[in-house]
Structure formats: C-alpha cells, structure tokens
Scaffold this motif. Structure first.
Motif, mmCIF file in Angstrom:
data_model
loop_
_atom_site.group_PDB
_atom_site.id
_atom_site.type_symbol
_atom_site.label_atom_id
_atom_site.label_comp_id
_atom_site.label_asym_id
_atom_site.label_seq_id
_atom_site.Cartn_x
_atom_site.Cartn_y
_atom_site.Cartn_z
ATOM 1 N N VAL A 95 -0.797 -4.387 3.855
ATOM 2 C CA VAL A 95 -0.117 -5.040 2.738
ATOM 3 C C VAL A 95 1.383 -4.944 2.963
ATOM 4 O O VAL A 95 1.847 -4.418 3.982
ATOM 5 C CB VAL A 95 -0.503 -4.367 1.409
ATOM 6 N N GLY A 96 2.131 -5.442 1.970
ATOM 7 C CA GLY A 96 3.584 -5.398 2.089
ATOM 8 C C GLY A 96 4.120 -3.985 2.123
ATOM 9 O O GLY A 96 5.036 -3.673 2.892
ATOM 10 N N ALA A 97 3.536 -3.105 1.298
ATOM 11 C CA ALA A 97 3.976 -1.714 1.260
ATOM 12 C C ALA A 97 2.913 -0.892 0.554
ATOM 13 O O ALA A 97 2.133 -1.409 -0.262
ATOM 14 C CB ALA A 97 5.313 -1.588 0.543
ATOM 15 N N SER A 98 2.898 0.384 0.859
ATOM 16 C CA SER A 98 1.953 1.292 0.195
ATOM 17 C C SER A 98 2.511 2.701 0.257
ATOM 18 O O SER A 98 3.393 3.010 1.070
ATOM 19 C CB SER A 98 0.576 1.246 0.859
ATOM 20 N N ALA A 99 1.977 3.555 -0.600
ATOM 21 C CA ALA A 99 2.362 4.961 -0.596
ATOM 22 C C ALA A 99 1.244 5.768 -1.221
ATOM 23 O O ALA A 99 0.452 5.256 -2.028
ATOM 24 C CB ALA A 99 3.676 5.174 -1.346
ATOM 25 N N LEU A 100 1.178 7.046 -0.840
ATOM 26 C CA LEU A 100 0.096 7.915 -1.292
ATOM 27 C C LEU A 100 0.660 9.303 -1.557
ATOM 28 O O LEU A 100 1.459 9.825 -0.783
ATOM 29 C CB LEU A 100 -0.999 7.990 -0.223
ATOM 30 N N SER A 101 0.229 9.875 -2.679
ATOM 31 C CA SER A 101 0.610 11.242 -3.031
ATOM 32 C C SER A 101 -0.660 12.022 -3.362
ATOM 33 O O SER A 101 -1.558 11.495 -4.029
ATOM 34 C CB SER A 101 1.563 11.250 -4.232
ATOM 35 N N SER A 118 2.040 9.801 2.552
ATOM 36 C CA SER A 118 1.966 8.759 3.575
ATOM 37 C C SER A 118 2.442 7.444 2.962
ATOM 38 O O SER A 118 2.349 7.249 1.749
ATOM 39 C CB SER A 118 0.534 8.608 4.102
ATOM 40 N N SER A 119 2.958 6.559 3.798
ATOM 41 C CA SER A 119 3.473 5.290 3.277
ATOM 42 C C SER A 119 3.517 4.266 4.395
ATOM 43 O O SER A 119 3.497 4.597 5.580
ATOM 44 C CB SER A 119 4.877 5.476 2.694
ATOM 45 N N THR A 120 3.559 3.001 3.972
ATOM 46 C CA THR A 120 3.764 1.886 4.896
ATOM 47 C C THR A 120 4.821 0.979 4.294
ATOM 48 O O THR A 120 5.100 1.030 3.100
ATOM 49 C CB THR A 120 2.467 1.093 5.129
ATOM 50 N N GLU A 304 -0.802 -15.871 -5.109
ATOM 51 C CA GLU A 304 -1.306 -15.586 -3.774
ATOM 52 C C GLU A 304 -0.319 -14.723 -2.983
ATOM 53 O O GLU A 304 0.877 -15.000 -2.938
ATOM 54 C CB GLU A 304 -1.562 -16.897 -3.024
ATOM 55 N N GLY A 305 -0.858 -13.676 -2.361
ATOM 56 C CA GLY A 305 -0.029 -12.815 -1.533
ATOM 57 C C GLY A 305 0.787 -11.806 -2.296
ATOM 58 O O GLY A 305 1.627 -11.124 -1.707
ATOM 59 N N THR A 306 0.560 -11.682 -3.612
ATOM 60 C CA THR A 306 1.340 -10.720 -4.405
ATOM 61 C C THR A 306 0.423 -9.867 -5.276
ATOM 62 O O THR A 306 0.736 -9.570 -6.425
ATOM 63 C CB THR A 306 2.358 -11.446 -5.297
ATOM 64 N N TYR A 307 -0.718 -9.487 -4.749
ATOM 65 C CA TYR A 307 -1.655 -8.632 -5.491
ATOM 66 C C TYR A 307 -1.262 -7.167 -5.275
ATOM 67 O O TYR A 307 -1.054 -6.727 -4.136
ATOM 68 C CB TYR A 307 -3.086 -8.851 -5.027
ATOM 69 N N SER A 308 -1.180 -6.434 -6.375
ATOM 70 C CA SER A 308 -0.751 -5.039 -6.302
ATOM 71 C C SER A 308 -1.653 -4.156 -7.155
ATOM 72 O O SER A 308 -2.369 -4.633 -8.048
ATOM 73 C CB SER A 308 0.704 -4.894 -6.771
ATOM 74 N N LEU A 309 -1.605 -2.866 -6.886
ATOM 75 C CA LEU A 309 -2.378 -1.897 -7.672
ATOM 76 C C LEU A 309 -1.684 -0.546 -7.612
ATOM 77 O O LEU A 309 -1.383 -0.033 -6.541
ATOM 78 C CB LEU A 309 -3.805 -1.761 -7.135
ATOM 79 N N LEU A 310 -1.412 0.003 -8.783
ATOM 80 C CA LEU A 310 -0.970 1.381 -8.921
ATOM 81 C C LEU A 310 -2.180 2.150 -9.443
ATOM 82 O O LEU A 310 -2.709 1.821 -10.511
ATOM 83 C CB LEU A 310 0.210 1.470 -9.893
ATOM 84 N N TYR A 311 -2.629 3.140 -8.690
ATOM 85 C CA TYR A 311 -3.913 3.767 -9.046
ATOM 86 C C TYR A 311 -3.842 5.290 -9.006
ATOM 87 O O TYR A 311 -2.981 5.893 -8.352
ATOM 88 C CB TYR A 311 -5.014 3.281 -8.109
ATOM 89 N N LEU A 323 -8.869 17.004 -5.938
ATOM 90 C CA LEU A 323 -7.520 16.549 -5.638
ATOM 91 C C LEU A 323 -7.125 15.439 -6.597
ATOM 92 O O LEU A 323 -7.938 14.574 -6.930
ATOM 93 C CB LEU A 323 -7.436 16.043 -4.204
ATOM 94 N N ALA A 324 -5.876 15.458 -7.032
ATOM 95 C CA ALA A 324 -5.326 14.395 -7.864
ATOM 96 C C ALA A 324 -4.522 13.468 -6.959
ATOM 97 O O ALA A 324 -3.485 13.858 -6.422
ATOM 98 C CB ALA A 324 -4.455 14.968 -8.971
ATOM 99 N N VAL A 325 -4.998 12.242 -6.797
ATOM 100 C CA VAL A 325 -4.377 11.281 -5.898
ATOM 101 C C VAL A 325 -3.692 10.197 -6.702
ATOM 102 O O VAL A 325 -4.255 9.674 -7.677
ATOM 103 C CB VAL A 325 -5.419 10.645 -4.959
ATOM 104 N N THR A 326 -2.480 9.869 -6.318
ATOM 105 C CA THR A 326 -1.772 8.723 -6.884
ATOM 106 C C THR A 326 -1.378 7.829 -5.724
ATOM 107 O O THR A 326 -0.828 8.301 -4.718
ATOM 108 C CB THR A 326 -0.513 9.161 -7.646
ATOM 109 N N GLY A 327 -1.671 6.549 -5.856
ATOM 110 C CA GLY A 327 -1.363 5.624 -4.781
ATOM 111 C C GLY A 327 -0.898 4.283 -5.304
ATOM 112 O O GLY A 327 -1.137 3.928 -6.459
ATOM 113 N N VAL A 328 -0.232 3.548 -4.434
ATOM 114 C CA VAL A 328 0.223 2.217 -4.809
ATOM 115 C C VAL A 328 0.092 1.291 -3.614
ATOM 116 O O VAL A 328 0.308 1.688 -2.468
ATOM 117 C CB VAL A 328 1.683 2.246 -5.317
ATOM 118 N N VAL A 329 -0.306 0.077 -3.907
ATOM 119 C CA VAL A 329 -0.389 -0.979 -2.900
ATOM 120 C C VAL A 329 0.370 -2.174 -3.460
ATOM 121 O O VAL A 329 0.115 -2.620 -4.587
ATOM 122 C CB VAL A 329 -1.853 -1.370 -2.613
#
Length: 457
Positions: A95-101, A118-120, A304-311, A323-329
């Motif tokens: 995706v365009g960007a992501s991150a994980l905690s 981790s991130s992209t 189109e091309g702008t689907y995101s999720l904060l989870y 584990l408590a995981v927080t992530g974003v795409v």
C-alpha cells in the motif's frame, strides 16, 4: 693291560687310616649339647620371624589393595547444540504506507515495538478519509466526556438544518445515515451513528451541536492535536471527505491508541451493528471485526486507490498476556486488498512466536568411564522446548555434579536453555550403572590405586 699296583708304603698308610676311622670326630660335634639346642632354637625363631614378616607383608598389601582409594570415574560432557531457527518475516502491506505497534512484547521485540515497530512508505502525511471521524469523536469527548462506556451523556435533538445534511452529503457521495427532523438520541448513540456506519452527516451535525460552529470545532481540533503532539496531522473538516485531511502513519498509531484507551469509543468501534431510533439498523464498515483478533477501529475511503484502515487487535501468541496491536494501512487499492494485507500482517506476527524443540528424552550429552572398564552414558531425562520470538538466539549451559553413586537413573545435573526472557531446564541422568572394581582388579592393578598414606587418611 693291568693298572700298576700302588706302592706298599701307601697301602699301609691307608690301612692305618681305615683302622682308626672310628676315632675321627667333626670338631662341631664336640660342641656342648646345650649350645647346639640354643642354636637350633635361634634358627627356628629366625625362620618363624621371616615367615611372619612375609605373611604380614602379604596381608598388608591385600588389605591396602582392597581399601585404597581410586580416582572417581572420568566424566566427559558435551552440551547439546542450540538449534538454529529461521527468522520470521512480517508481511508488509503493498500500500501507500503502513505502520505497526505492538504493546506487551518488549521482552521479545524490544522496547521500540511499543512505538513504531515496523513501517512502510515514506512516513509523509497522506489522506486519511473517514479515519477523520475517529479524531472528531475524540475531540468531542474531550469537550464532553462520558463517565463510562454505558453513560449515555446529554441528549441531542436534530433540527431541520441537521436533517438537510443528509441530502447534502448524499449528493457528495459520502456515507450517510437517516436523521429525521426532531430525532433525539443520546450523545453516546449519536457517536455510534457517526462511527459504526461512518455517517458523515452525523459527524458534522454532532460537531456543530457540541461546539456551536464548524470554526469552533476546527479550533478545538487544532488545540487537541497540539496537546497530544500530533504535529503531522491536519484536519480541515469533521468527516474526512476532504483529501486535505491528512496524517502520518506514526501519528495515526498514536491516535489509534488514544481511541482504544477511551472506553466509549472502544465499545462503539467494536460493535458490528446497532439499531438506533430514527437512524435504524446500522452496520459497521469494518468487516474485519472479530477476525484475527481485530477489535476496531475505523475504515477510510476516498475512492479507488485510497482505501485505508486504522485497526487494533488483541493477539494471543503464548506470552503471559495477549499482545495489544495497533496498525494502520493507507492508500490500498481496494477494501479487499487492505483487509487481506492486514490479516497477513497479524498472522505473520502471531506465527513469529513459537515453541522451539531443544532436546529429546534420552539424548546423550556425555559419558562416564572408569579405569576398570565400567562405562555409562549421560542423557537428558525428558524432552524440552522453549518459547521464543522468531530467530532469537538460544544459549545452552550444562551443570553436572559428582553423584554419591553412579547408578542407572540417578540425576547428576541439568541442561538449561535461554532465549530472550525465557529459560527451560531439563534433568541429566545416568543411563547404565557404574559397578565398583572387583577384588581381583584391585589386587592386580596396584599402580592405579592410591598410596598407603591415602588409604590411612
């Protein structure tokens, strides 16, 4: 031929000697009989003493040989080799960007895991679409906090101007929910109508009602972002329909944690569907709820091309606590691709925690040998495995002690494996028995026995 006869003088001398033979006596025979008896007794005594000394020497050797100390058996050990485990790879979303905690795994992943683990992507601000509504809810509850997740809060009655927002956002192609004129509902339910189906008309109506105007709301939002150190986030309106509402992956992780820590928001975003008076049956846009441990938070779509999720997700991986995981795409090509990538990320994280087999029962770790030829093996008494993360190095230590006896099954030490915060220990036992040397071996191997002094000691 006859031998010559001896001279007559010689014959007469010989005859005279023979005639007087009986008169010849050995000078020793002329010793007094008492002296002879004393000499005989002395000889017997000397002989007896020699015999006694010989027997004593022989008996002393036997006693020493049968009781002399012997060096303990020679123990040779070889610690089992630590297994090598392949490193786990976290599946990165395309995706365009992501991150994980990840919170709760510092001992395995390091303290940095609770930040951005981790991130992209570049980390630059990107459009966040309806994730904006999560920020709108946080700003509203900062101004009008609810005491608990069950606190309904103040009652909101929607006017005709609020109802008109339904048509305006419908024309704009935004997600909406019914809001009949005169509809009354609690602040809690109004927030649910805004977050669960992502209704844009509720976001504007509620923010205007709480703050009095959109300008006041935006001012409060800027103050809230500044107070929480979210300098990478820009909000220009409450719904996310504007692409100028942007944020960075790191800011969104922080926003996600704030939302998850708010009991009202956490309860609402974890609700798959809800029925509200006036709004009707509403369904959560987050189709991943309940999948792979996902508990929230908010979807976002601008086209189109702008689907995101904060989870957020709760992962049971075998650690003391989940584990408590927080992530974003951000910037996925489709809702399906975003969901697939999030599940892959969580599964790869979960699979990275695993039990690694380190020993089998009966595995040899040493030998025991004696000078008299008796042998036994040192073996691990039970199978063992250690829980760890990915390819965390595993170290091995072995502690072997001298046992009082070398009998089959006797515990003589332990093997300990360490990986990260975890250790596991298995017993080391004797396989086979070491019998003491035979009496014959002791008698015939004096050079391998201790000294007489050692024996006395």
């Amino acid at each position: 031929m006859t031998a010559p006869n001896p001279p007559a003088d010689d014959l007469s001398e010989f005859a005279e000697l023979m005639a007087h033979e009986q008169d010849f006596v050995d000078p020793r025979d002329r010793v007094d009989p008492k002296v002879r008896r004393r000499r005989r007794r002395r000889g017997l005594i000397i002989t007896a003493v020699c015999v006694v000394l010989l027997l004593a020497a022989t008996g002393g050797y036997i006693g020493w040989a049968l009781t002399a100390p012997i060096d303990p058996p020679t123990v040779t050990t070889q610690a089992p080799q630590a297994p090598t485990v392949d490193a786990s790879t976290i599946a990165a979303p395309l995706v365009g960007a992501s991150a994980l905690s990840v919170v709760g795994a510092d001992a395995y992943l390091g303290a940095e895991a609770s930040g951005v683990w981790s991130s992209t992507g570049t980390g630059e601000p990107l459009p966040i679409a309806s994730i904006t509504k999560l920020i709108t809810a946080l700003v509203i509850l900062d101004a009008v906090p609810l005491a608990s997740a069950d606190d309904p809060g103040p009652t909101i009655t929607f006017s005709k101007s609020d109802h008109d927002l339904y048509d305006r956002y419908y024309v704009m192609g935004a997600t909406i929910a019914p809001m009949p004129t005169g509809t009354s509902m609690s602040l809690h339910d109004a927030l649910a109508a805004m977050l669960i189906p992502s209704a844009s008309n509720y976001a504007e109506a509620l923010s205007s009602r709480i703050f009095g105007s959109q300008n006041a709301f935006l001012g409060a939002t800027r103050d809230w972002l500044s107070a929480n150190g979210l300098a990478g986030t820009t909000i220009t309106e409450p719904t996310g329909i504007s692409p100028r509402n942007t944020s960075t992956p790191s800011d969104l992780l922080a926003i996600g944690k704030l939302a998850a820590a708010n009991p009202v928001i956490a309860q609402i975003v974890a609700t798959p569907s809800i029925s509200l008076p006036g709004a009707g049956q509403l369904h959560n846009t987050n189709g991943l709820l309940g999948t792979s441990g996902i508990t929230g938070l908010k979807t976002g779509t601008l086209g189109e091309g702008t689907y995101s999720l904060l989870y957020t997700a709760t992962l049971v991986v075998g650690t003391a606590d989940p584990l408590a995981v927080t992530g974003v795409v951000l910037g996925g090509s489709s809702r399906e691709s975003v969901n697939t990538s999030v599940i892959a990320t969580l599964d790869s994280l979960r699979n990275g925690f695993h039990a690694v087999p380190v020993a089998t029962s009966g595995q040899e770790v040493g030998t025991i040998a004696t000078p008299w030829g008796s042998t036994a093996r040192l073996v691990i008494g039970e199978e063992a495995s250690i829980f760890t993360w990915s390819d965390t190095p595993i170290t091995v230590t072995m502690d072997i002690k001298t046992p009082p006896t070398y009998r089959d099954g006797s515990a003589v030490g332990t093997v300990t494996w360490t990986a990260g915060p975890n250790t596991v220990t298995a017993p080391v036992e004797i396989k086979g028995s070491i019998d003491p040397p035979s009496e014959w071996w002791r008698l015939t191997h004096p050079s391998e026995l201790g000294s007489m002094t050692d024996a006395r000691d």
